[in-house]
Design a protein around this motif. Structure first.
Motif, mmCIF file in Angstrom:
data_model
loop_
_atom_site.group_PDB
_atom_site.id
_atom_site.type_symbol
_atom_site.label_atom_id
_atom_site.label_comp_id
_atom_site.label_asym_id
_atom_site.label_seq_id
_atom_site.Cartn_x
_atom_site.Cartn_y
_atom_site.Cartn_z
ATOM 1 N N GLY A 63 -3.616 53.308 11.270
ATOM 2 C CA GLY A 63 -3.516 54.279 12.355
ATOM 3 C C GLY A 63 -2.308 55.189 12.250
ATOM 4 O O GLY A 63 -1.791 55.668 13.265
ATOM 5 N N LEU A 64 -1.857 55.462 11.020
ATOM 6 C CA LEU A 64 -0.675 56.294 10.807
ATOM 7 C C LEU A 64 -1.062 57.646 10.211
ATOM 8 O O LEU A 64 -1.893 57.720 9.298
ATOM 9 C CB LEU A 64 0.301 55.589 9.860
ATOM 10 N N LEU A 68 8.675 54.379 7.704
ATOM 11 C CA LEU A 68 9.422 55.531 8.210
ATOM 12 C C LEU A 68 8.587 56.323 9.212
ATOM 13 O O LEU A 68 9.119 56.870 10.183
ATOM 14 C CB LEU A 68 9.866 56.432 7.054
ATOM 15 N N ALA A 69 7.283 56.388 9.000
ATOM 16 C CA ALA A 69 6.404 57.045 9.969
ATOM 17 C C ALA A 69 6.457 56.294 11.299
ATOM 18 O O ALA A 69 6.451 56.913 12.375
ATOM 19 C CB ALA A 69 4.972 57.099 9.433
ATOM 20 N N ARG A 70 6.531 54.965 11.231
ATOM 21 C CA ARG A 70 6.634 54.175 12.460
ATOM 22 C C ARG A 70 7.970 54.412 13.163
ATOM 23 O O ARG A 70 8.082 54.198 14.370
ATOM 24 C CB ARG A 70 6.450 52.691 12.151
ATOM 25 N N MET A 71 8.989 54.825 12.406
ATOM 26 C CA MET A 71 10.289 55.158 13.005
ATOM 27 C C MET A 71 10.306 56.568 13.592
ATOM 28 O O MET A 71 11.340 57.026 14.077
ATOM 29 C CB MET A 71 11.396 55.038 11.961
ATOM 30 N N LYS A 99 12.606 55.049 17.995
ATOM 31 C CA LYS A 99 12.155 56.063 17.033
ATOM 32 C C LYS A 99 13.374 56.799 16.489
ATOM 33 O O LYS A 99 13.598 57.974 16.789
ATOM 34 C CB LYS A 99 11.198 57.049 17.708
ATOM 35 N N PRO A 100 14.177 56.142 15.666
ATOM 36 C CA PRO A 100 15.433 56.752 15.218
ATOM 37 C C PRO A 100 15.260 57.996 14.351
ATOM 38 O O PRO A 100 16.194 58.790 14.234
ATOM 39 C CB PRO A 100 16.095 55.627 14.419
#
Length: 251
Positions: free
Chosen positions: A113-114, A85-88, A64-65
């Motif tokens: 699911g975001l 970017l949400a997944r990051m 999760k950078p």
């Protein structure tokens, strides 16, 4: 769908918004009208991740950078950048002047699911509301607005002290006219005819000047080039057509 008027104090160009809204249903079709953005996405996502990770002292290769960073994506379209970017780990706010785009993006994010804060609004409205973000993204947007200087000023006002901005656009060169308009729109038909206006393309020096006036210092400019044999995009020194930039705001 009600499109916002280009009222005084707004950089929105209703004709540009209508043009992209007409194609909105195809945002998530990698073989559809937005195929160029799908092919382009890995390069710009890598650039965003690496530059923001370096600026904020993160590991770009971590799980999760961008964890905890509040990021604004202006002109988000269907969410092709906001979702990765949400997944990051980023806390994403994504805005678009097209209500149809926001509806499609919100629906897709929900199905994935975001949790992304999608809003049908403009950068100027967020400035008026006193919003600020760790990072602001303007990707392939500035060449479509009515007033680039005013738009960049609004972007700069939305970056918090110590924050950063990422821009991506097209250079106003003969080469860009041949490749991005004649080639992409009329020969290869990657994009509908009329998607771009060459006169609205922005030279790197103009971009830097606009960012400087907005209180941002440009620390990097990088070209993005296409390899037709491999059908891939990569970062390069050549900024004659596509380029990206990174700018920071003093603390």
């Amino acid at each position: 769908m009600t499109l916002p008027d280009a009222a005084p104090g707004s950089s929105v160009d209703p004709a540009e918004i209508a043009r992209f809204a007409a194609m909105a249903d195809e945002w998530w079709d990698p073989a559809g009208k937005f195929r160029p953005l799908h092919k382009f996405n890995p390069v710009r996502l890598g650039y965003i991740r690496d530059r923001l990770a370096r600026h904020f002292g993160r590991d770009p290769l971590g799980a999760k950078p961008l964890d905890g960073l509040r990021i604004l994506d202006i002109g988000c379209g269907g969410g092709l950048v906001a979702e990765p970017l949400a997944r990051m780990g980023a806390a994403m706010t994504a805005i678009d002047a097209s209500a149809k785009n926001i509806g499609i993006a919100s629906n897709h994010a929900e199905r994935m699911g975001l949790a992304i804060d999608y809003r049908h609004t403009t950068a100027e409205d967020l400035v008026a509301a006193g919003e600020s973000f760790d990072a602001v993204l303007s990707l392939e947007v500035v060449e479509h607005v009515a007033d680039p200087k005013e738009f960049l000023a609004s972007c700069g006002a939305l970056v918090r002290p110590g924050g950063a901005m990422v821009v991506a656009t097209l250079n106003r060169t003969p080469k860009a006219f041949l490749l991005a308009i004649v080639g992409a729109e009329y020969v290869l038909r990657w994009l509908p005819k009329g998607t771009h206006e060459w006169a609205k393309f922005v030279k790197p020096a103009e971009m830097c000047e606009g960012l400087r006036a907005a209180g941002l210092e440009t620390t990097d400019l990088t070209g993005v080039t296409y390899n037709p044999l491999l059908d891939t995009w990569r970062l390069a020194r050549d900024m004659d057509v596509n380029y990206m930039g990174f700018a920071i705001k003093g603390a």
